[in-house]
Design a protein around this motif. Structure first.
Motif, PDB file in Angstrom:
ATOM      1  N   ALA A 170      -0.733   7.602   1.369  1.00  7.67           N
ATOM      2  CA  ALA A 170      -0.015   6.775   0.390  1.00  7.67           C
ATOM      3  C   ALA A 170       0.658   7.684  -0.627  1.00  7.67           C
ATOM      4  N   VAL A 171       1.901   7.373  -0.954  1.00  8.25           N
ATOM      5  CA  VAL A 171       2.667   8.134  -1.939  1.00  8.25           C
ATOM      6  C   VAL A 171       2.901   7.257  -3.160  1.00  8.25           C
ATOM      7  N   ALA A 172       2.563   7.800  -4.330  1.00  6.97           N
ATOM      8  CA  ALA A 172       2.774   7.094  -5.596  1.00  6.97           C
ATOM      9  C   ALA A 172       3.474   8.021  -6.571  1.00  6.97           C
ATOM     10  N   GLU A 173       4.211   7.419  -7.482  1.00  9.43           N
ATOM     11  CA  GLU A 173       4.882   8.186  -8.542  1.00  9.43           C
ATOM     12  C   GLU A 173       4.281   7.776  -9.879  1.00  9.43           C
ATOM     13  N   PHE A 174       3.895   8.769 -10.669  1.00  9.04           N
ATOM     14  CA  PHE A 174       3.236   8.523 -11.948  1.00  9.04           C
ATOM     15  C   PHE A 174       4.135   8.948 -13.102  1.00  9.04           C
ATOM     16  N   SER A 175       4.146   8.120 -14.122  1.00  8.32           N
ATOM     17  CA  SER A 175       4.863   8.457 -15.352  1.00  8.32           C
ATOM     18  C   SER A 175       4.084   7.863 -16.519  1.00  8.32           C
ATOM     19  N   GLU A 176       4.182   8.501 -17.666  1.00  4.04           N
ATOM     20  CA  GLU A 176       3.443   8.065 -18.848  1.00  4.04           C
ATOM     21  C   GLU A 176       4.370   7.905 -20.039  1.00  4.04           C
ATOM     22  N   ALA A 177       4.081   6.899 -20.838  1.00  2.00           N
ATOM     23  CA  ALA A 177       4.812   6.687 -22.091  1.00  2.00           C
ATOM     24  C   ALA A 177       4.003   5.747 -22.965  1.00  2.00           C
ATOM     25  N   GLY A 178       3.851   6.107 -24.233  1.00  2.00           N
ATOM     26  CA  GLY A 178       3.193   5.230 -25.192  1.00  2.00           C
ATOM     27  C   GLY A 178       1.775   4.861 -24.827  1.00  2.00           C
ATOM     28  N   GLY A 179       1.016   5.785 -24.244  1.00  2.00           N
ATOM     29  CA  GLY A 179      -0.363   5.498 -23.885  1.00  2.00           C
ATOM     30  C   GLY A 179      -0.526   4.670 -22.634  1.00  2.00           C
ATOM     31  N   ARG A 180       0.547   4.470 -21.896  1.00  2.00           N
ATOM     32  CA  ARG A 180       0.477   3.678 -20.666  1.00  2.00           C
ATOM     33  C   ARG A 180       0.844   4.564 -19.482  1.00  2.00           C
ATOM     34  N   LEU A 181       0.070   4.441 -18.412  1.00  2.00           N
ATOM     35  CA  LEU A 181       0.337   5.154 -17.175  1.00  2.00           C
ATOM     36  C   LEU A 181       0.915   4.175 -16.165  1.00  2.00           C
ATOM     37  N   ASP A 182       2.117   4.460 -15.718  1.00  2.00           N
ATOM     38  CA  ASP A 182       2.755   3.637 -14.685  1.00  2.00           C
ATOM     39  C   ASP A 182       2.580   4.310 -13.330  1.00  2.00           C
ATOM     40  N   MET A 183       2.165   3.533 -12.358  1.00  2.00           N
ATOM     41  CA  MET A 183       1.964   4.019 -10.989  1.00  2.00           C
ATOM     42  C   MET A 183       2.829   3.185 -10.060  1.00  2.00           C
ATOM     43  N   ARG A 184       3.860   3.803  -9.532  1.00  2.00           N
ATOM     44  CA  ARG A 184       4.764   3.112  -8.596  1.00  2.00           C
ATOM     45  C   ARG A 184       4.291   3.383  -7.179  1.00  2.00           C
ATOM     46  N   LEU A 185       4.027   2.313  -6.445  1.00  2.00           N
ATOM     47  CA  LEU A 185       3.581   2.432  -5.058  1.00  2.00           C
ATOM     48  C   LEU A 185       4.817   2.582  -4.179  1.00  2.00           C
ATOM     49  N   LEU A 186       5.043   3.796  -3.681  1.00  2.00           N
ATOM     50  CA  LEU A 186       6.298   4.095  -2.999  1.00  2.00           C
ATOM     51  C   LEU A 186       6.237   3.903  -1.487  1.00  2.00           C
ATOM     52  N   TRP A 187       5.108   4.261  -0.886  1.00  2.00           N
ATOM     53  CA  TRP A 187       5.043   4.248   0.585  1.00  2.00           C
ATOM     54  C   TRP A 187       3.607   4.378   1.011  1.00  2.00           C
ATOM     55  N   HIS A 188       3.260   3.764   2.125  1.00  2.00           N
ATOM     56  CA  HIS A 188       1.947   3.996   2.714  1.00  2.00           C
ATOM     57  C   HIS A 188       2.024   3.856   4.223  1.00  2.00           C
ATOM     58  N   GLY A 189       1.116   4.514   4.900  1.00  2.00           N
ATOM     59  CA  GLY A 189       1.045   4.449   6.353  1.00  2.00           C
ATOM     60  C   GLY A 189      -0.271   5.047   6.806  1.00  2.00           C
ATOM     61  N   GLU A 190      -0.433   5.180   8.107  1.00  2.00           N
ATOM     62  CA  GLU A 190      -1.646   5.787   8.623  1.00  2.00           C
ATOM     63  C   GLU A 190      -1.335   6.616   9.851  1.00  2.00           C
ATOM     64  N   GLN A 191      -2.135   7.633  10.053  1.00  2.04           N
ATOM     65  CA  GLN A 191      -2.020   8.503  11.211  1.00  2.04           C
ATOM     66  C   GLN A 191      -3.300   8.355  12.026  1.00  2.04           C
TER      67      GLN A 191
END
Length: 385
Positions: free
Chosen positions: A18-39
């Motif tokens: 799973a790939v996620a993108e993290f960013s922070e601002a004002g004491g909040r952590l945003d986690m964007r769920l970009l992609w997932h799969g399995e091998q």
């Protein structure tokens, strides 16, 4: 920061990515769920993984070879994920658990193999791995490690987050005295072992075998009398305890076979999960993991639980990818110097550790980097100081 999480659980059925993108601002952590799969695992390698687990015996050579070959498989899975989802800044790899060492209710160690150097070599990306041992060194169980993710995601409401993998675990968040977490016991591992042994199947597909049987109450009572189920949370276990011979060891004087075996083992999972969760007075139960695809197990859980049973999918998180996303978050927290476990009762970590710790070790990026300039080393002994 873009982070790729890699996870293979106690069922060893696939490498979840799973790939996620993290960013922070004002004491909040945003986690964007970009992609997932399995091998999926190579069948030969998966057979060798399952073949070294207790009660089987194995050698140091077996474990050394698996450490390399699993690391290479994780590296291939990471490369494939990056090719599809795009480049990442960090990889967080759980590896494959071979042994979780618990004595007298206390975790002593936990071994995950899949050497991160192979992942780094395959991708050129730094890797955080070996997440469990820092928590164990601080007195915790090193498992489950979902408490931070669960508390940050759904901690505003008393909620039990249930993972139905080979082993079932639960994290309760939204409580006034902190999070509560632990393994409840077997989820799929005993069912999978029986399905493979007696039917040549990877699992009780769709719960069909269990649905055709009847619960043997005498056998179930003996299984439920295992002292493990009376231990308070936090607690942890694994396939080294609930192994392929567990049922035979417990039911020495009882014959349990056919569809009744599967009905009884399914009821064992449902009752031990419900027993833990119902004591917590939560408003909802949110399930994920492979067990949610067993409709008979989900029906039994819904009947026994005192709170509504939902799946993570219903709240916007792909159930089958949850643990990979959890490790993506743990990798980000490690990279930014933050603890990976939240506070539980009495100020201790939810896992029972004396304090929350930063989890994981780093394998830095190396290949493709400019060569360091040549330098000389001058040694001075104490008398010259």
């Amino acid at each position: 920061m873009r982070v790729l999480g890699l996870m293979s659980g106690t069922s060893a059925d696939a490498i979840d990515c799973a790939v996620a993108e993290f960013s922070e601002a004002g004491g909040r952590l945003d986690m964007r769920l970009l992609w997932h799969g399995e091998q999926p695992w190579d069948e030969g390698l998966r057979a060798r993984i399952l073949g070294v687990l207790p009660p089987a015996t194995s050698t140091v050579a077996d474990w050394c070879q698996l450490d390399t070959e699993i690391g290479q498989a994780f590296g291939a899975a990471a490369s494939a994920a990056i090719a599809e989802a795009g480049p990442v800044d960090l990889i967080a790899s759980h590896g494959q658990t071979l042994f979780h060492w618990v004595e007298n209710g206390k975790a002593r160690g936990s071994l995950q193999v899949g050497n991160p150097a192979w992942i780094q070599a395959a991708t050129g990306t730094p890797v955080v791995s070996d997440f469990r041992i820092a928590d164990i060194a601080a007195g915790g169980h090193g498992a489950p490690l979902t408490s931070t993710f669960d508390a940050m995601w759904l901690g505003e409401t008393p909620t039990a987050l249930l993972n139905l993998g080979g082993i079932a675990n639960v994290t309760v968040v939204g409580l006034s005295d902190g999070a509560l977490t632990g393994d409840t016991g077997p989820a799929n591992c005993l069912l999978d072992a029986a399905a493979h042994r007696f039917h040549g199947l990877p699992a009780d597909l769709g719960g069909a075998l269990a649905r055709a049987g009847r619960v043997d109450e005498r056998a179930l009572a003996i299984l439920l009398a295992d002292p493990f189920f009376a231990q308070p949370l936090p607690r942890s276990t694994g396939r080294e305890y609930f192994d392929g011979d567990y049922v035979a060891r417990r039911l020495v004087d009882v014959t349990l076979e056919g569809a009744d075996l599967f009905a009884t083992l399914t009821e064992l999972t449902a009752r031990t999960v419900a027993d833990v969760i119902n004591r917590a007075s939560v408003r909802r139960v949110v399930a994920s993991g492979g067990g949610i695809h067993n409709p008979f197990l989900m029906e039994r859980l819904a009947a026994l639980l005192e709170a509504p049973l939902l799946t993570a999918d219903e709240l916007g998180l792909p159930s089958d990818a949850k643990e990979a996303y959890v490790f993506a978050l743990l990798g980000y927290l490690s990279a930014t110097g933050r603890p990976g476990v939240v506070v539980g009762a009495g100020g201790r970590a939810a896992t029972g550790a004396t304090h929350p710790t930063v989890l994981g070790t780093l394998t830095p990026a190396g290949s493709g980097q400019p060569a360091a300039p040549a330098i000389t080393l001058a040694l001075h002994n104490q008398e010259e100081a």
